[in-house]
Design an enzyme around this catalytic site. Structure first.
Site, short mmCIF file in Angstrom:
data_model
loop_
_atom_site.label_atom_id
_atom_site.label_comp_id
_atom_site.label_asym_id
_atom_site.label_seq_id
_atom_site.Cartn_x
_atom_site.Cartn_y
_atom_site.Cartn_z
N LYS A 1 52.99 34.83 40.21
CA LYS A 1 53.16 34.39 41.39
C LYS A 1 54.81 34.28 41.73
CE LYS A 1 48.26 34.46 43.10
NZ LYS A 1 47.06 34.04 41.27
N SER B 1 49.01 37.81 33.11
CA SER B 1 49.50 37.49 33.81
C SER B 1 49.92 36.31 34.61
CB SER B 1 48.36 38.27 35.65
OG SER B 1 47.18 36.66 34.47
N SER C 1 44.46 27.71 43.97
CA SER C 1 43.73 27.18 43.21
C SER C 1 44.24 27.04 41.89
CB SER C 1 42.32 27.97 42.06
OG SER C 1 43.29 28.98 41.84
N GLU D 1 38.29 42.69 36.63
CA GLU D 1 37.55 41.17 37.37
C GLU D 1 36.85 40.34 35.69
OE1 GLU D 1 36.54 41.89 41.12
OE2 GLU D 1 35.03 43.47 40.55
C1 LIG Z 1 46.23 34.94 41.33
C2 LIG Z 1 46.29 35.24 39.26
C3 LIG Z 1 45.56 36.25 39.65
C4 LIG Z 1 44.92 37.26 40.49
O1 LIG Z 1 46.44 37.87 41.32
P1 LIG Z 1 45.77 38.62 42.57
O2 LIG Z 1 46.71 39.07 43.98
O3 LIG Z 1 44.90 37.21 43.81
O4 LIG Z 1 44.86 39.40 42.78
C5 LIG Z 1 45.61 36.96 38.36
N1 LIG Z 1 46.75 36.23 37.23
C6 LIG Z 1 47.11 34.99 37.30
C7 LIG Z 1 46.75 34.25 36.71
C8 LIG Z 1 46.80 34.31 38.37
O5 LIG Z 1 47.42 33.41 38.48
#
Ligand SMILES: *Cc1c(COP(=O)(O)O)cnc(C)c1O
Length: 329
Positions: A62, A313, A87, A213
């Protein structure tokens, strides 16, 4: 369940915007490593390349989107500060990127956000406003604070500069390891998936892009099947970074055009994958960050013989909570 139709006149980002984002974040975001594992390859019969965004600044991909979006603001907007609702990981990313750019930040967070994420966000100097995830509408709370302060809202996924920034992770991955047959990313609101699809199709048009998801909240899968954005109640899953109730107006059109499928993974498989990364690869990946890896390693997506890019992610995990899950699963 409600279904929304798409309004006209959105600025939908393109591959060129991902390239612009790449130059904006250069020297600020880490070029995270592409990790491999013989054990994972043997288990799946594929060549897996894990893009380790758990090692990104702020502990998640992010940072890329947040930095790109704030860096794109003019001086006047910067002086009024930025505002985000999240969150956790987006909050930390906005707070961190804002601080690096000398911009004040306010974050609207749910009262049940993981303690580690709240502490991280405070540590980056942000002001925090709490709301009840199950009682209040976070967008309304955010808009109220925006009206009071004049700050610019940096949305967690539904914004062209955020999407373009998120796409830089897969851009780097393909530049480093070469063409991929399949790219999988976790899916919440679709910023990461849409950005990754722009990057993957831009560099490697034959590449198939798949979103993953939590099973408890498959609004993305339902939306792709119906061809319209489907809104669901707030899902309850260990994947706390993907508890979104609907895709974005900017992310969904990109997904419809460039994403082949959305699949789901149950929480038990996520915990098994967290364990795999800790035990075998010696890295901490949060449950949400394991979604894409778990889809492949738990056998929900067949990848035999393929070169597969997987975005890990994020790595911001509440160790006490995770310890409980690991002990009981
Ligand atoms: C925000 C987040 C996601 C999902 O990302 P989106 O762009 O909302 O689909 C997945 N993994 C992590 C660790 C995140 O912080």
């Amino acid at each position: 369940m409600t279904v929304h139709s798409l309004p006209e006149g959105l600025r939908i980002p393109t591959f060129a915007d991902v390239r612009t984002a790449q130059s904006r974040i250069a020297g600020q975001a880490h070029r995270t490593p592409a990790l491999t594992s013989r054990t994972a390859d043997q288990r799946t019969g594929a060549s897996l390349f894990f893009k380790a965004e758990n090692l990104q600044r702020g502990g998640a991909f992010k940072f890329r989107g947040a930095y790109n979006a704030i860096a794109a603001l003019d001086g006047d907007a910067r002086s009024r500060g930025v505002l985000a609702f999240s969150s956790g990981n987006h909050a930390q990313a906005v707070a961190y990127a804002a601080r690096l750019l000398g911009v004040a930040s306010t974050i609207v967070m749910p009262t049940d956000a993981p303690a580690v994420k709240v502490a991280g966000t405070r540590g980056y100097g942000a002001k925090i406003v709490f709301y009840d995830r199950y009682e209040e509408d976070r967008l309304e709370v955010t808009r109220r604070v925006a009206a009071e302060t004049g700050a610019t809202i940096v949305p967690p996924f539904d914004h062209p500069d955020v999407i373009a920034g998120q796409g830089t992770a897969v851009l780097e991955l393909i530049e480093e390891v070469g063409d991929l047959d399949i790219v999988l990313t976790p899916l919440g609101g679709g910023g990461l998936l849409a950005g990754s699809a722009l990057a993957a199709k831009g560099l490697s048009p034959a590449c198939r892009v798949i979103g993953v998801e939590p099973e408890a909240g498959n609004d993305g899968q339902q939306s792709m099947a119906r061809g319209e954005i489907v809104t669901i109640p707030v899902p309850r899953s260990i994947a706390d970074g993907a508890l979104t109730t609907a895709l974005g107006l900017h992310t969904f059109p990109i997904m419809r055009e460039k994403v082949e499928a959305v699949v789901t993974v149950p929480d038990d498989d996520l915990i098994a994958t967290v364990r795999f990364f800790a035990e075998r690869m010696k890295i901490v990946v949060e449950p949400t960050g394991c979604l894409a890896a778990s889809a492949v390693m738990s056998g929900h997506v067949e990848c035999r013989g393929k070169r597969v890019g997987i975005v890990l992610s994020g790595g911001n995990v509440d160790l006490a909570a995770l310890g409980t899950h690991l002990a009981t699963t």
